[in-house]
Design a protein around this motif. Structure first.
Motif, PDB file in Angstrom:
ATOM      1  N   LEU A  13       1.544  -1.350  -0.180  1.00 21.29           N
ATOM      2  CA  LEU A  13      -0.266  -0.255  -0.109  1.00 21.29           C
ATOM      3  C   LEU A  13       0.552   1.173   0.136  1.00 21.29           C
ATOM      4  CD1 LEU A  13      -3.387  -1.285   2.296  1.00 21.29           C
ATOM      5  CD2 LEU A  13      -3.170  -0.862   0.070  1.00 21.29           C
ATOM      6  N   ASN A  14       1.893   1.001   0.839  1.00 20.71           N
ATOM      7  CA  ASN A  14       2.907   2.644   0.818  1.00 20.71           C
ATOM      8  C   ASN A  14       3.459   2.275  -0.720  1.00 20.71           C
ATOM      9  OD1 ASN A  14       2.331   3.907   3.625  1.00 20.71           O
ATOM     10  ND2 ASN A  14       3.739   2.099   4.188  1.00 20.71           N
ATOM     11  N   SER A  15       4.068   1.844  -1.647  1.00 22.98           N
ATOM     12  CA  SER A  15       4.286   1.742  -2.980  1.00 22.98           C
ATOM     13  C   SER A  15       3.753   2.675  -3.766  1.00 22.98           C
ATOM     14  CB  SER A  15       4.963  -0.195  -3.460  1.00 22.98           C
ATOM     15  OG  SER A  15       5.881  -0.267  -2.293  1.00 22.98           O
ATOM     16  N   SER A  16       1.962   1.580  -3.323  1.00 21.79           N
ATOM     17  CA  SER A  16       1.116   2.034  -4.929  1.00 21.79           C
ATOM     18  C   SER A  16       0.590   3.631  -4.174  1.00 21.79           C
ATOM     19  CB  SER A  16       0.167   0.756  -4.780  1.00 21.79           C
ATOM     20  OG  SER A  16       0.492  -0.673  -5.023  1.00 21.79           O
ATOM     21  N   SER A  17       1.186   3.995  -3.007  1.00 24.94           N
ATOM     22  CA  SER A  17       0.786   5.431  -2.704  1.00 24.94           C
ATOM     23  C   SER A  17       1.547   6.463  -3.299  1.00 24.94           C
ATOM     24  CB  SER A  17       0.206   5.269  -1.033  1.00 24.94           C
ATOM     25  OG  SER A  17      -0.063   4.706  -0.267  1.00 24.94           O
ATOM     26  N   PHE A  18       2.713   5.933  -3.205  1.00 22.94           N
ATOM     27  CA  PHE A  18       3.678   6.551  -3.884  1.00 22.94           C
ATOM     28  C   PHE A  18       3.207   6.649  -5.221  1.00 22.94           C
ATOM     29  CE2 PHE A  18       8.145   6.978  -6.007  1.00 22.94           C
ATOM     30  CZ  PHE A  18       8.038   8.326  -4.960  1.00 22.94           C
ATOM     31  N   LEU A  19       3.307   5.527  -5.828  1.00 27.47           N
ATOM     32  CA  LEU A  19       3.302   5.503  -7.392  1.00 27.47           C
ATOM     33  C   LEU A  19       1.848   6.577  -7.764  1.00 27.47           C
ATOM     34  CD1 LEU A  19       3.750   2.165  -8.369  1.00 27.47           C
ATOM     35  CD2 LEU A  19       5.264   3.494  -9.003  1.00 27.47           C
ATOM     36  N   CYS A  20       0.935   6.390  -6.933  1.00 30.84           N
ATOM     37  CA  CYS A  20      -0.151   7.136  -6.953  1.00 30.84           C
ATOM     38  C   CYS A  20      -0.177   8.629  -6.968  1.00 30.84           C
ATOM     39  CB  CYS A  20      -0.911   7.212  -5.793  1.00 30.84           C
ATOM     40  SG  CYS A  20      -2.232   5.765  -6.345  1.00 30.84           S
TER      41      CYS A  20
END
Length: 123
Positions: A71-78
């Protein structure tokens, strides 16, 4: 005369709808990580005792940690996508970047998130 006016109006509407799509996507990719993904990632870390099952991977990480990282990695990409969309929108409008507080805060947040991601990877 009417065809010229209709053509201009049609062109303006296409331009406005194209820009508004960029704005809507910018909002979506900014709200999703801060409103949903990051709070769940934090909750997974804080409530780690609720996620006791282990994976059968080489490193055998706890489920909460996998959720947290994903979720943190996906958040960064978003957030990165959101900033890119904002830059594209500004470029299409031919307006200068980083004039408003919102734009400056957005770039500062991206820089801080990048530092946090690097710190999390190096940990």
């Amino acid at each position: 005369f009417c065809s010229t006016v209709n053509g201009s109006v049609s062109s303006s509407l296409r331009q406005a709808s194209k820009f508004s799509r960029i704005v809507v996507l910018h909002i979506f990719f900014a709200v999703l990580p801060f409103g949903l993904m990051m709070p769940i990632a934090i909750a997974a870390s804080r409530l780690r005792k609720c996620f006791v099952c282990k994976t059968e991977t080489k490193r055998d990480k706890a489920l909460w940690f996998i959720i947290h990282i994903f979720l943190n990695s996906s958040s960064f990409l978003c957030v990165l996508i959101s900033v890119i969309l904002a830059a594209v929108g500004k470029h299409k409008k031919k307006s200068p970047h980083f004039e408003r507080t919102h734009e400056i805060i957005g770039m500062v947040v991206l820089i801080l998130l990048t530092i946090q991601m690097v710190g999390g990877i190096m940990r």
